[in-house]
Design a protein around this motif. Structure first.
Motif, PDB file in Angstrom:
ATOM      1  N   GLY A 112      54.539  41.724 -13.023  1.00 38.68           N
ATOM      2  CA  GLY A 112      55.544  42.162 -12.049  1.00 38.68           C
ATOM      3  C   GLY A 112      55.125  43.440 -11.346  1.00 38.68           C
ATOM      4  O   GLY A 112      55.316  43.581 -10.131  1.00 38.68           O
ATOM      5  N   TYR A 113      54.556  44.350 -12.101  1.00 37.14           N
ATOM      6  CA  TYR A 113      54.081  45.617 -11.508  1.00 37.14           C
ATOM      7  C   TYR A 113      52.946  45.350 -10.526  1.00 37.14           C
ATOM      8  O   TYR A 113      52.943  45.879  -9.412  1.00 37.14           O
ATOM      9  CB  TYR A 113      53.612  46.573 -12.617  1.00 37.14           C
ATOM     10  CG  TYR A 113      52.963  47.824 -12.077  1.00 37.14           C
ATOM     11  CD1 TYR A 113      53.747  48.850 -11.540  1.00 37.14           C
ATOM     12  CD2 TYR A 113      51.581  47.986 -12.093  1.00 37.14           C
ATOM     13  CE1 TYR A 113      53.166  50.005 -11.035  1.00 37.14           C
ATOM     14  CE2 TYR A 113      50.988  49.128 -11.589  1.00 37.14           C
ATOM     15  CZ  TYR A 113      51.786  50.133 -11.059  1.00 37.14           C
ATOM     16  OH  TYR A 113      51.211  51.268 -10.554  1.00 37.14           O
ATOM     17  N   LEU A 114      52.007  44.521 -10.911  1.00 43.00           N
ATOM     18  CA  LEU A 114      50.881  44.203 -10.042  1.00 43.00           C
ATOM     19  C   LEU A 114      51.363  43.557  -8.746  1.00 43.00           C
ATOM     20  O   LEU A 114      50.922  43.932  -7.650  1.00 43.00           O
ATOM     21  CB  LEU A 114      49.897  43.279 -10.760  1.00 43.00           C
ATOM     22  CG  LEU A 114      48.686  42.829  -9.953  1.00 43.00           C
ATOM     23  CD1 LEU A 114      47.830  44.024  -9.558  1.00 43.00           C
ATOM     24  CD2 LEU A 114      47.864  41.832 -10.754  1.00 43.00           C
ATOM     25  N   CYS A 115      52.285  42.615  -8.847  1.00 42.74           N
ATOM     26  CA  CYS A 115      52.819  41.937  -7.658  1.00 42.74           C
ATOM     27  C   CYS A 115      53.543  42.925  -6.748  1.00 42.74           C
ATOM     28  O   CYS A 115      53.384  42.879  -5.522  1.00 42.74           O
ATOM     29  CB  CYS A 115      53.754  40.803  -8.059  1.00 42.74           C
ATOM     30  SG  CYS A 115      52.892  39.398  -8.807  1.00 42.74           S
ATOM     31  N   ARG A 116      54.318  43.822  -7.331  1.00 45.98           N
ATOM     32  CA  ARG A 116      55.059  44.805  -6.545  1.00 45.98           C
ATOM     33  C   ARG A 116      54.125  45.760  -5.821  1.00 45.98           C
ATOM     34  O   ARG A 116      54.256  46.004  -4.615  1.00 45.98           O
ATOM     35  CB  ARG A 116      56.030  45.584  -7.425  1.00 45.98           C
ATOM     36  CG  ARG A 116      56.973  46.464  -6.600  1.00 45.98           C
ATOM     37  CD  ARG A 116      57.957  47.240  -7.444  1.00 45.98           C
ATOM     38  NE  ARG A 116      57.276  48.440  -7.929  1.00 45.98           N
ATOM     39  CZ  ARG A 116      57.120  48.760  -9.201  1.00 45.98           C
ATOM     40  NH1 ARG A 116      57.590  47.989 -10.149  1.00 45.98           N
ATOM     41  NH2 ARG A 116      56.503  49.856  -9.542  1.00 45.98           N
ATOM     42  N   VAL A 117      53.127  46.282  -6.524  1.00 41.08           N
ATOM     43  CA  VAL A 117      52.177  47.212  -5.914  1.00 41.08           C
ATOM     44  C   VAL A 117      51.358  46.508  -4.826  1.00 41.08           C
ATOM     45  O   VAL A 117      51.119  47.071  -3.755  1.00 41.08           O
ATOM     46  CB  VAL A 117      51.252  47.842  -6.985  1.00 41.08           C
ATOM     47  CG1 VAL A 117      50.112  48.616  -6.354  1.00 41.08           C
ATOM     48  CG2 VAL A 117      52.064  48.747  -7.907  1.00 41.08           C
ATOM     49  N   PHE A 118      50.951  45.282  -5.078  1.00 42.27           N
ATOM     50  CA  PHE A 118      50.190  44.525  -4.081  1.00 42.27           C
ATOM     51  C   PHE A 118      51.005  44.379  -2.798  1.00 42.27           C
ATOM     52  O   PHE A 118      50.505  44.609  -1.703  1.00 42.27           O
ATOM     53  CB  PHE A 118      49.799  43.152  -4.627  1.00 42.27           C
ATOM     54  CG  PHE A 118      48.871  42.390  -3.729  1.00 42.27           C
ATOM     55  CD1 PHE A 118      47.504  42.554  -3.835  1.00 42.27           C
ATOM     56  CD2 PHE A 118      49.367  41.523  -2.760  1.00 42.27           C
ATOM     57  CE1 PHE A 118      46.634  41.863  -2.988  1.00 42.27           C
ATOM     58  CE2 PHE A 118      48.509  40.827  -1.918  1.00 42.27           C
ATOM     59  CZ  PHE A 118      47.141  41.001  -2.034  1.00 42.27           C
ATOM     60  N   LYS A 119      52.281  44.020  -2.941  1.00 40.46           N
ATOM     61  CA  LYS A 119      53.143  43.844  -1.764  1.00 40.46           C
ATOM     62  C   LYS A 119      53.358  45.172  -1.044  1.00 40.46           C
ATOM     63  O   LYS A 119      53.341  45.230   0.191  1.00 40.46           O
ATOM     64  CB  LYS A 119      54.474  43.231  -2.152  1.00 40.46           C
ATOM     65  CG  LYS A 119      55.371  43.038  -0.958  1.00 40.46           C
ATOM     66  CD  LYS A 119      56.281  41.877  -1.126  1.00 40.46           C
ATOM     67  CE  LYS A 119      57.098  41.729   0.129  1.00 40.46           C
ATOM     68  NZ  LYS A 119      57.151  40.404   0.612  1.00 40.46           N
ATOM     69  N   GLU A 145      51.308  47.690  -0.909  1.00 38.27           N
ATOM     70  CA  GLU A 145      50.050  48.106  -0.275  1.00 38.27           C
ATOM     71  C   GLU A 145      49.629  47.217   0.886  1.00 38.27           C
ATOM     72  O   GLU A 145      49.039  47.686   1.844  1.00 38.27           O
ATOM     73  CB  GLU A 145      48.922  48.163  -1.313  1.00 38.27           C
ATOM     74  CG  GLU A 145      49.091  49.237  -2.366  1.00 38.27           C
ATOM     75  CD  GLU A 145      49.048  50.636  -1.790  1.00 38.27           C
ATOM     76  OE1 GLU A 145      48.205  50.918  -0.903  1.00 38.27           O
ATOM     77  OE2 GLU A 145      49.884  51.465  -2.217  1.00 38.27           O
ATOM     78  N   THR A 146      49.915  45.911   0.786  1.00 39.26           N
ATOM     79  CA  THR A 146      49.422  44.977   1.800  1.00 39.26           C
ATOM     80  C   THR A 146      50.523  44.401   2.688  1.00 39.26           C
ATOM     81  O   THR A 146      50.225  43.865   3.751  1.00 39.26           O
ATOM     82  CB  THR A 146      48.682  43.796   1.145  1.00 39.26           C
ATOM     83  OG1 THR A 146      49.620  43.021   0.400  1.00 39.26           O
ATOM     84  CG2 THR A 146      47.552  44.268   0.254  1.00 39.26           C
ATOM     85  N   GLY A 147      51.761  44.466   2.215  1.00 36.06           N
ATOM     86  CA  GLY A 147      52.857  43.850   2.937  1.00 36.06           C
ATOM     87  C   GLY A 147      52.921  42.353   2.741  1.00 36.06           C
ATOM     88  O   GLY A 147      53.714  41.656   3.376  1.00 36.06           O
ATOM     89  N   GLU A 148      52.077  41.833   1.878  1.00 35.50           N
ATOM     90  CA  GLU A 148      52.007  40.391   1.643  1.00 35.50           C
ATOM     91  C   GLU A 148      52.226  40.094   0.169  1.00 35.50           C
ATOM     92  O   GLU A 148      51.770  40.817  -0.707  1.00 35.50           O
ATOM     93  CB  GLU A 148      50.620  39.884   2.076  1.00 35.50           C
ATOM     94  CG  GLU A 148      50.472  38.397   2.051  1.00 35.50           C
ATOM     95  CD  GLU A 148      49.132  37.942   2.614  1.00 35.50           C
ATOM     96  OE1 GLU A 148      49.019  36.743   2.903  1.00 35.50           O
ATOM     97  OE2 GLU A 148      48.207  38.753   2.755  1.00 35.50           O
ATOM     98  N   VAL A 184      46.854  34.576  -2.331  1.00 33.91           N
ATOM     99  CA  VAL A 184      45.955  33.684  -3.070  1.00 33.91           C
ATOM    100  C   VAL A 184      45.907  32.313  -2.393  1.00 33.91           C
ATOM    101  O   VAL A 184      44.828  31.740  -2.198  1.00 33.91           O
ATOM    102  CB  VAL A 184      46.386  33.565  -4.551  1.00 33.91           C
ATOM    103  CG1 VAL A 184      45.615  32.470  -5.267  1.00 33.91           C
ATOM    104  CG2 VAL A 184      46.192  34.900  -5.260  1.00 33.91           C
ATOM    105  N   ILE A 185      47.065  31.802  -2.005  1.00 31.61           N
ATOM    106  CA  ILE A 185      47.097  30.492  -1.345  1.00 31.61           C
ATOM    107  C   ILE A 185      46.360  30.545  -0.016  1.00 31.61           C
ATOM    108  O   ILE A 185      45.593  29.636   0.320  1.00 31.61           O
ATOM    109  CB  ILE A 185      48.548  30.002  -1.171  1.00 31.61           C
ATOM    110  CG1 ILE A 185      49.117  29.623  -2.537  1.00 31.61           C
ATOM    111  CG2 ILE A 185      48.628  28.811  -0.218  1.00 31.61           C
ATOM    112  CD1 ILE A 185      50.595  29.312  -2.546  1.00 31.61           C
TER     113      ILE A 185
END
Length: 77
Positions: A7-14, A16-19, A25-26
């Motif tokens: 969950g933390y990784l997904c939140r930080v990724f979003k 930082e990238t807005g995606e 990945v898809i």
């Protein structure tokens, strides 16, 4: 492997990238599928398997949703 919660990784990724991470990945898989469709003679089921899709039917469905073309239509272009 990264020693962080999913969950933390997904939140930080979003942040930082807005995606969304899964959408990223898809998109990468669809880009690779396009390369494989035009640059190899692999069958659809082989491409689906190599890219980690659950089935060739699911691969075709996702591909069409993202490109508005079936993999076969894309390959013929």
């Amino acid at each position: 492997m990264l020693h962080v919660h999913k969950g933390y990784l997904c939140r930080v990724f979003k942040e930082e990238t807005g995606e969304n991470l899964m959408q990223f990945v898809i998109n990468c898989k669809i880009d690779k599928a396009k390369e494989m469709l035009t640059g190899t003679s692999l069958k659809l089921y082989e491409i689906s398997e190599k890219l980690g899709f659950a089935s060739p039917q699911y691969f075709s469905s996702v591909f069409k949703r993202h490109t508005n073309l079936t993999p076969n239509e894309f390959k013929k272009q």
